[in-house]
Design an enzyme around this catalytic site. Structure first.
Site, PDB file in Angstrom:
ATOM      1  N   LYS A  53       0.843  -1.207   0.000  1.00 26.93           N
ATOM      2  CA  LYS A  53       0.000   0.000   0.000  1.00 26.93           C
ATOM      3  C   LYS A  53       0.875   1.253   0.000  1.00 26.93           C
ATOM      4  O   LYS A  53       2.085   1.175   0.296  1.00 26.93           O
ATOM      5  CB  LYS A  53      -0.889  -0.009   1.252  1.00 26.93           C
ATOM      6  CG  LYS A  53      -0.102   0.047   2.565  1.00 26.93           C
ATOM      7  CD  LYS A  53      -1.009  -0.115   3.779  1.00 26.93           C
ATOM      8  CE  LYS A  53      -0.199  -0.102   5.072  1.00 26.93           C
ATOM      9  NZ  LYS A  53      -1.058  -0.382   6.249  1.00 26.93           N
ATOM     10  N   TYR A 292      15.885  29.640   8.552  1.00 23.38           N
ATOM     11  CA  TYR A 292      14.767  30.407   9.106  1.00 23.38           C
ATOM     12  C   TYR A 292      14.740  30.333  10.628  1.00 23.38           C
ATOM     13  O   TYR A 292      14.905  29.265  11.204  1.00 23.38           O
ATOM     14  CB  TYR A 292      13.436  29.869   8.583  1.00 23.38           C
ATOM     15  CG  TYR A 292      13.248  30.022   7.095  1.00 23.38           C
ATOM     16  CD1 TYR A 292      13.317  31.281   6.488  1.00 23.38           C
ATOM     17  CD2 TYR A 292      12.976  28.922   6.294  1.00 23.38           C
ATOM     18  CE1 TYR A 292      13.123  31.426   5.121  1.00 23.38           C
ATOM     19  CE2 TYR A 292      12.775  29.051   4.927  1.00 23.38           C
ATOM     20  CZ  TYR A 292      12.859  30.303   4.346  1.00 23.38           C
ATOM     21  OH  TYR A 292      12.662  30.435   3.001  1.00 23.38           O
TER      22      TYR A 292
HETATM   23  C1  PLP Z   1      -0.315  -1.512   6.793  1.00 22.16           C
HETATM   24  C2  PLP Z   1      -0.946  -2.744   7.287  1.00 22.16           C
HETATM   25  C3  PLP Z   1      -0.175  -3.902   7.509  1.00 22.16           C
HETATM   26  C4  PLP Z   1       1.334  -3.924   7.413  1.00 22.16           C
HETATM   27  O1  PLP Z   1       1.897  -3.481   8.616  1.00 22.16           O
HETATM   28  P1  PLP Z   1       3.494  -3.537   8.848  1.00 22.16           P
HETATM   29  O2  PLP Z   1       3.678  -3.194  10.264  1.00 22.16           O
HETATM   30  O3  PLP Z   1       4.086  -2.549   7.902  1.00 22.16           O
HETATM   31  O4  PLP Z   1       3.903  -4.920   8.528  1.00 22.16           O
HETATM   32  C5  PLP Z   1      -0.829  -5.067   7.864  1.00 22.16           C
HETATM   33  N1  PLP Z   1      -2.179  -5.088   8.023  1.00 22.16           N
HETATM   34  C6  PLP Z   1      -2.944  -3.996   7.841  1.00 22.16           C
HETATM   35  C7  PLP Z   1      -4.406  -4.086   8.037  1.00 22.16           C
HETATM   36  C8  PLP Z   1      -2.357  -2.788   7.484  1.00 22.16           C
HETATM   37  O5  PLP Z   1      -3.119  -1.714   7.310  1.00 22.16           O
END
Ligand code: PLP
Length: 414
Positions: A53, A292
């Site tokens: 994702k 800044y």
């Molecule tokens: C993002 C996500 C994961 C992956 O989590 P990690 O800690 O990066 O392995 C697994 N399950 C769900 C539902 C997620 O949203």
């Protein structure tokens, strides 16, 4: 020499490499493949759902997906149906699950793309059933019911699970869908000493019983994310967390979710390397304010080096003292600290001594690496400097930074 070999030989991309990228996120696809194999070793015969994702946490979803599948990932996991569609359009044939929807989600597209869908509520079931009826497709849609076992976020509550299960069962009997999976997400798996994870696991068992009573027979039960997968494997005691499949994101990218364990200790190789080139080197007296707000003031004559990346490139503005490893043309590489406020386009490093603006010192145009593998600073140091987690540092690297991939066994075959 090709860029791949130059990068491997030096641990950075030299100025004369065959690329015009000025700010680069080098993505090591061989490291992705290594990490996938490492995770597969931990989980034995169970399935790996490789979570890509958010553009694979900023690493480039399509190439990472190809690498993950080449190295043996069984499934890909994304959040949005649109993210899954991009993978299908890019030629990914492996099973994909997408699990976060809105009333505008294009379920018709999801069906066409043969996605498996995570479902947390009745409106989603109804929308998916409607899309199925409209499609005239014969095969049922493959569904994974998502249960909130304690995270208090996405997922059906235990109280509403019986009704959702009954609704799913009716649609299953009507041939519209098939509940092939059930899953839940853990809240504190990155803190293995906390007891809530075991509680979530037993709540998950109760959820399975409810589904069973409703007549559902999901065969893919999945609970563990990266921290749970690694702590279950190392502690051993929590093997029950691994179930039939694990959903691993961060581990694919070679980063550790566990404070106190480096990627190397977990057998992982960091995948992203963030680099640019020093654009200005200047001598300044004591008392020079920097950036800044003039929050940093030099206490002695020194040399400042300007690194041309800032918060528009995804380097968090709130960070202070983030590491930058500089590879001068002459002399040894060293890791320096960023000083003063990070601006939109640039940040400043104090080289700590005067006289380095002389071109003979080799700093002008030198490769500057914010994080990477090997001797380069770890992503975690930037996370600490910004008061956040390594997940966020890599994920927010912006499109202004050119992604360049190296390695990738699947590429040779094409
Ligand atoms: C993002 C996500 C994961 C992956 O989590 P990690 O800690 O990066 O392995 C697994 N399950 C769900 C539902 C997620 O949203």
């Amino acid at each position: 020499m090709p860029l791949d070999s130059l990068y491997r030989a030096h641990g950075f991309v030299p100025l004369d490499a065959p690329t015009d990228a000025e700010r680069l996120a080098v993505i090591d696809l061989d490291a992705v493949e290594h990490n996938v194999r490492r995770i597969k070793t931990l989980i034995g015969q169970r399935s790996l759902i490789a979570v890509v994702k958010a553009d694979a946490y900023g690493h480039g979803a399509l190439e990472v997906a190809h690498s993950a599948v080449a190295a043996g990932a069984d499934y890909l996991g994304v959040v949005h149906v649109k993210e899954a569609h991009a993978l299908r359009s890019g030629g990914i044939a492996a099973p994909i699950i997408a699990w976060l929807h809105t009333p505008r989600t294009n379920f018709a597209q999801a069906l066409e793309d043969q996605l498996e869908l995570g479902v947390s509520s009745t409106w989603e079931l109804e929308a998916i059933a409607a899309a199925h009826r409209a499609s005239g497709q014969k095969e049922p849609v493959r569904i994974h019911l998502k249960v909130d076992t304690g995270l208090g976020r996405n997922g059906v509550t235990m109280a509403e699970l019986p009704a959702l299960a009954a609704a799913a069962r009716r649609l299953e009997e009507a041939g519209l869908l098939e509940v092939v999976g059930v899953f839940s997400h853990l809240a504190v798996a990155d803190e293995p000493e906390r007891t809530e994870t075991a509680e979530q696991s037993s709540t998950f068992d109760r959820a399975l019983e409810i589904l069973h009573s409703a007549g559902l027979r999901p065969t893919l039960r999945h609970l563990a994310n990266t921290p749970a997968t690694f702590s279950a494997a190392s502690v051993g005691a929590e093997e029950g967390l691994l179930r039939d499949a694990v959903r691993v994101g961060l581990g694919l990218y070679g980063l550790s979710p566990l404070t106190g364990s480096t990627p190397e200790e977990l057998g992982l190789r960091p995948v992203m390397h963030l680099q640019t080139f020093i654009n200005t080197v200047k001598e300044v007296p004591a008392g020079q304010g920097v950036s800044y707000g003039l929050n940093y003031v030099t206490d002695k004559p020194t040399t400042l080096a300007l690194v041309p990346v800032g918060y528009a490139d995804g380097v968090p503005r709130v960070a202070t003292g983030g590491p930058v490893r500089i590879y001068p043309a002459t002399g040894p590489a060293r890791t320096y600290r960023e000083v003063g406020r990070i601006a939109m386009d640039q940040l400043v490093v104090d080289l700590g001594e005067p006289g380095l603006a002389d071109p003979a010192a080799g700093f002008l145009g030198a490769p500057a690496v914010l994080f990477g593998s090997g001797d380069n600073p770890p992503v975690t140091d930037w996370a600490e400097a910004a008061g956040t987690i390594n997940y966020e540092i890599v994920t927010r690297i912006s499109p202004r930074v050119t992604r360049i991939s190296v390695g990738g066994s699947w590429k040779d075959k094409n």
